[in-house]
Scaffold this active site. Structure first.
Site, PDB file in Angstrom:
ATOM      1  N   TYR A  53      42.078  33.610  41.890  1.00  0.00           N
ATOM      2  CA  TYR A  53      42.308  34.524  43.129  1.00  0.00           C
ATOM      3  C   TYR A  53      41.714  35.997  42.697  1.00  0.00           C
ATOM      4  CZ  TYR A  53      46.536  35.571  40.199  1.00  0.00           C
ATOM      5  OH  TYR A  53      47.417  35.667  39.297  1.00  0.00           O
ATOM      6  N   LYS A  54      41.072  36.142  41.694  1.00  0.00           N
ATOM      7  CA  LYS A  54      40.293  37.227  41.164  1.00  0.00           C
ATOM      8  C   LYS A  54      39.063  37.111  41.574  1.00  0.00           C
ATOM      9  CE  LYS A  54      43.835  38.314  37.953  1.00  0.00           C
ATOM     10  NZ  LYS A  54      44.398  37.811  36.482  1.00  0.00           N
TER      11      LYS A  54
HETATM   12  C1  LIG Z   1      45.650  37.454  36.383  1.00  0.00           C
HETATM   13  C2  LIG Z   1      45.677  36.768  35.161  1.00  0.00           C
HETATM   14  C3  LIG Z   1      46.762  35.804  34.946  1.00  0.00           C
HETATM   15  C4  LIG Z   1      47.392  35.138  35.968  1.00  0.00           C
HETATM   16  O1  LIG Z   1      48.324  34.230  35.805  1.00  0.00           O
HETATM   17  P1  LIG Z   1      48.988  33.479  36.905  1.00  0.00           P
HETATM   18  O2  LIG Z   1      49.866  32.278  36.477  1.00  0.00           O
HETATM   19  O3  LIG Z   1      48.047  33.118  38.080  1.00  0.00           O
HETATM   20  O4  LIG Z   1      49.958  34.360  37.238  1.00  0.00           O
HETATM   21  C5  LIG Z   1      46.825  35.154  33.735  1.00  0.00           C
HETATM   22  N1  LIG Z   1      46.042  35.480  32.574  1.00  0.00           N
HETATM   23  C6  LIG Z   1      45.273  36.535  32.771  1.00  0.00           C
HETATM   24  C7  LIG Z   1      44.228  37.010  31.618  1.00  0.00           C
HETATM   25  C8  LIG Z   1      45.043  37.111  34.114  1.00  0.00           C
HETATM   26  O5  LIG Z   1      44.345  38.146  34.286  1.00  0.00           O
END
Ligand SMILES: *Cc1c(COP(=O)(O)O)cnc(C)c1O
Length: 416
Positions: A229-230
């Site tokens: 989602y990024k």
């Molecule tokens: C955004 C991010 C996550 C997100 O993990 P989710 O399980 O989707 O909440 C994990 N690791 C890093 C380094 C991130 O930047």
């Protein structure tokens, strides 16, 4: 009447426009639906909405689910989506399609790979990471250390990492681009140290995929996960990706042995038998609506050269650093070590939270990371140089007029 810009401001704005005019990726911005009047600098946390997503979701909901109902698993190929959508990612990260899978969330995928890697290194007890790693990663590792007998988590400073990879290390797990400072770790060197010492490295590519060049094969990467989602624009809570190199797929076993990772899920057999290849890393039924949105997100990278993405990431962040330094009198020149950075720029301010709230109020959306960091993400497919310059200009006004001191900017929201 607004004051006419000073000479240096006019030059900077003119330069921003020149850079936009010469930008070989400028054409990609129309792939996104961006609200008027907003400068969105948070695509590193939630990618903007691709224009194709609403229609894609409507089709999956109304036609596929609504009319084709359960026959969609075969007729519309839902069952293959975790593989097919992962294959779209393959050229962006330098992997083969059958080394990738879309599943779960980054946290869960990381759990699966780290446990699988520890189980593949019997006799070794230590999982190694760094103190500044993304919190969920380290929480997952703490949970694994508590779960697996005799296993312990060793947390060292970044500078000590390579030296700490020795014969006791089963797994080293790190985030490639740091979510705070944006520093990019030397994946190749760390993979080489892990390999020499018989350890396995598990990478988190959440702040790398879609914004910097990755060549997982060339950098000796065997195991990785990343966020959908990024920069991949898959929508809030989009599923994550798992990468297991072809050479490790037979050796590793998934610790979450659900039916979708079974060699024949619809035999409904009594005992688990792992599927071959990457498929064993699936667990339960995939989230079809979320996969549909992620496919539209990944299509925003169609015909995009990742070398140009990397170049624009560096150019945009570099230009923003210069603009903030010039317009706000905050010297960020030390941050401009371009080849070591990902797609965001971060700097501390004593009142960073209130300043960021004031920026959002003026239509510049970045985010805040405790304890005092303001973070500005640049998504090369849609952000413009002019936006970088205007964001710096608005920041300079907020700092000069101290408008961030208004009480309404002081209260903390639940999500920062
Ligand atoms: C955004 C991010 C996550 C997100 O993990 P989710 O399980 O989707 O909440 C994990 N690791 C890093 C380094 C991130 O930047």
């Amino acid at each position: 009447m607004p004051a006419s810009p000073s000479a240096s401001e006019a030059v900077s704005l003119a330069r921003a426009r020149e850079l936009d005019a010469a930008d070989p990726l400028a054409f990609a911005r129309v792939r996104f639906q961006l609200p008027d009047g907003i400068i969105y600098l948070d695509g590193n946390s939630l990618g903007a909405l691709p224009k194709a997503t609403p229609g894609r979701l409507a089709d999956v909901v109304q036609r596929q689910w609504g009319e084709d109902l359960i026959t969609s698993w075969n007729k519309n190929g839902w069952i293959e989506w975790p593989h097919q959508i992962a294959a779209m990612l393959a050229p962006m990260v330098g992997a083969d399609p059958d080394e990738l899978l879309i599943a779960d969330s980054t946290s869960i995928c990381l759990f699966k790979l780290i446990v699988a890697a520890v189980m593949a290194r019997p006799g070794r007890r230590v999982i190694l990471t760094e103190a500044g790693n993304f919190p969920t990663d380290n929480y997952i590792m703490q949970g694994i250390a508590a779960l697996l007998p005799e296993t312990e988590l060793k947390i060292v400073e970044r500078e000590e990492l390579i030296g700490a990879i020795g014969p006791d290390i089963a797994v080293v797990s790190l985030t490639h681009v740091d979510f705070r400072g944006g520093e990019r770790l030397d994946m190749q060197a760390i993979n080489a140290a892990a390999r020499t010492n018989g350890a396995l490295a598990v990478w988190d590519l959440s702040h790398s995929a879609g914004v910097v060049t990755l060549d997982l094969h060339l950098s000796g990467c065997e195991l990785a996960v990343g966020c959908g989602y990024k920069y991949l624009n898959g929508g809030p809570g989009a599923p994550a990706f798992i990468y297991v190199s072809a050479g490790l797929q037979d050796e590793l076993q998934s610790p979450l042995t659900g039916w979708m990772g079974h060699t024949d899920p619809f035999a409904f057999a009594g005992d688990y038998r792992a599927a071959g290849g990457i498929r064993k890393f699936l667990t339960g039924t995939p989230s079809v609506l979320a996969l549909a949105a992620l496919s539209a997100g990944l299509e925003t990278f169609d015909d995009i050269d990742m070398q140009l993405v990397e170049a624009k990431t560096q150019a945009l962040t570099g230009f923003f650093i210069e603009s903030v330094t010039d317009l706000c009198g905050i010297d960020l020149s030390q941050q401009d070590d371009r080849c070591r950075h990902g797609g965001h720029v971060v700097f501390p301010h004593d009142h960073g939270y209130a300043v960021m709230r004031a920026l959002v109020d003026r239509g510049v959306i970045g985010d805040f990371r405790a304890p005092n960091l303001m973070r500005f993400g640049f998504a090369p497919l849609y952000n413009r140089f002019e936006e970088a310059w205007r964001a710096a200009e608005i920041l300079s006004e907020i700092l000069r007029t101290k408008s961030w001191q208004e009480p309404r900017f002081a209260s903390r929201d639940k999500v920062t």
